[in-house]
Design a protein around this motif. Structure first.
Motif, mmCIF file in Angstrom:
data_model
loop_
_atom_site.group_PDB
_atom_site.id
_atom_site.type_symbol
_atom_site.label_atom_id
_atom_site.label_comp_id
_atom_site.label_asym_id
_atom_site.label_seq_id
_atom_site.Cartn_x
_atom_site.Cartn_y
_atom_site.Cartn_z
ATOM 1 N N ARG A 18 0.854 -1.179 0.000
ATOM 2 C CA ARG A 18 0.000 0.000 0.000
ATOM 3 C C ARG A 18 0.894 1.234 0.000
ATOM 4 N NH1 ARG A 18 -2.606 -0.485 6.107
ATOM 5 N NH2 ARG A 18 -0.631 -0.203 7.266
ATOM 6 N N GLN A 19 0.334 2.302 -0.548
ATOM 7 C CA GLN A 19 1.066 3.563 -0.592
ATOM 8 C C GLN A 19 0.111 4.711 -0.335
ATOM 9 O OE1 GLN A 19 3.318 4.321 -4.191
ATOM 10 N NE2 GLN A 19 4.699 5.674 -3.075
ATOM 11 N N ALA A 20 0.377 5.451 0.720
ATOM 12 C CA ALA A 20 -0.395 6.645 1.042
ATOM 13 C C ALA A 20 0.274 7.846 0.386
ATOM 14 C CB ALA A 20 -0.466 6.830 2.553
ATOM 15 N N GLY B 216 2.390 10.863 -0.391
ATOM 16 C CA GLY B 216 3.575 11.420 0.243
ATOM 17 C C GLY B 216 4.398 10.429 1.039
ATOM 18 N N LYS B 217 4.007 9.157 1.018
ATOM 19 C CA LYS B 217 4.729 8.149 1.783
ATOM 20 C C LYS B 217 5.281 7.080 0.854
ATOM 21 C CE LYS B 217 2.220 8.698 6.137
ATOM 22 N NZ LYS B 217 1.517 7.988 7.247
ATOM 23 N N GLU B 218 6.242 6.341 1.364
ATOM 24 C CA GLU B 218 6.821 5.261 0.587
ATOM 25 C C GLU B 218 5.847 4.076 0.533
ATOM 26 O OE1 GLU B 218 11.579 6.031 1.443
ATOM 27 O OE2 GLU B 218 10.629 4.156 2.019
ATOM 28 N N ARG B 219 5.984 3.297 -0.518
ATOM 29 C CA ARG B 219 5.185 2.082 -0.632
ATOM 30 C C ARG B 219 5.595 1.113 0.471
ATOM 31 N NH1 ARG B 219 4.209 -0.091 -6.617
ATOM 32 N NH2 ARG B 219 3.821 2.142 -6.773
ATOM 33 N N GLU B 220 4.599 0.505 1.103
ATOM 34 C CA GLU B 220 4.822 -0.350 2.276
ATOM 35 C C GLU B 220 4.309 -1.760 1.991
ATOM 36 O OE1 GLU B 220 3.498 -0.244 6.991
ATOM 37 O OE2 GLU B 220 2.078 0.448 5.458
ATOM 38 N N GLU C 31 -7.432 5.712 8.466
ATOM 39 C CA GLU C 31 -6.076 6.105 8.131
ATOM 40 C C GLU C 31 -6.095 6.989 6.886
ATOM 41 O OE1 GLU C 31 -4.111 1.857 9.534
ATOM 42 O OE2 GLU C 31 -4.993 2.127 7.560
ATOM 43 N N VAL C 32 -4.963 7.540 6.599
ATOM 44 C CA VAL C 32 -4.793 8.295 5.364
ATOM 45 C C VAL C 32 -5.158 7.391 4.193
ATOM 46 C CG1 VAL C 32 -3.122 9.446 3.894
ATOM 47 C CG2 VAL C 32 -3.006 9.728 6.369
ATOM 48 N N ALA D 14 -5.066 5.228 0.939
ATOM 49 C CA ALA D 14 -3.922 4.551 0.347
ATOM 50 C C ALA D 14 -4.356 3.782 -0.880
ATOM 51 C CB ALA D 14 -3.264 3.603 1.356
#
Length: 126
Positions: free
Chosen positions: A38-40, A42-46, A89-90, A92
């Motif tokens: 998943r990727q939110a 502004g965040k890195e893919r997790e 959550e944000v 994603a």
């Protein structure tokens, strides 16, 4: 042609559940694992979860432990991500991917090792 196509994303209320599907073509789940990322914004893919051909899952994101499960139906060439008790959550985008291994690695590999689907958006409202 190798393809991974996600579906099932959408808007769900906090505490609710959602099941994502990943239909694959051009290869079989008999020999390849599926990893959910998943990727939110502004965040890195997790990395979230990996599932292998005998439906043994490896959890990558501690925040989903006990709430998310991964499985696959080889006859349908489809992998699933069941998400329960969703938090607000944000938003994603969730992706399914394969790195062509027949076993899940202990930790997610770098993105270049994977073939990716296009992603499906998940939003949880409070």
């Amino acid at each position: 042609q190798v393809q991974l196509v996600e579906s099932g994303g959408g808007l769900v209320h906090s505490g609710g559940s959602l099941r994502l599907s990943c239909v694959v073509a051009g290869f079989t789940l008999d020999y390849s694992t599926i990893t959910w990322f998943r990727q939110a914004p502004g965040k890195e893919r997790e990395g979230v979860l990996c599932v292998d051909r005998i439906n043994s899952a490896t959890v990558y994101a501690d925040s989903v432990r006990g709430r998310f499960t991964a499985s696959s139906d080889k006859a349908k060439n489809t992998a699933y991500l069941q998400m329960n008790s969703l938090n607000p959550e944000v938003p994603a985008v969730y992706y399914c991917a394969t790195n062509w291994n027949n076993r899940c690695t202990a930790t997610p590999q770098e993105a270049g090792f994977y073939t990716w689907g296009q992603g499906t958006q998940v939003t949880v409202s409070s």
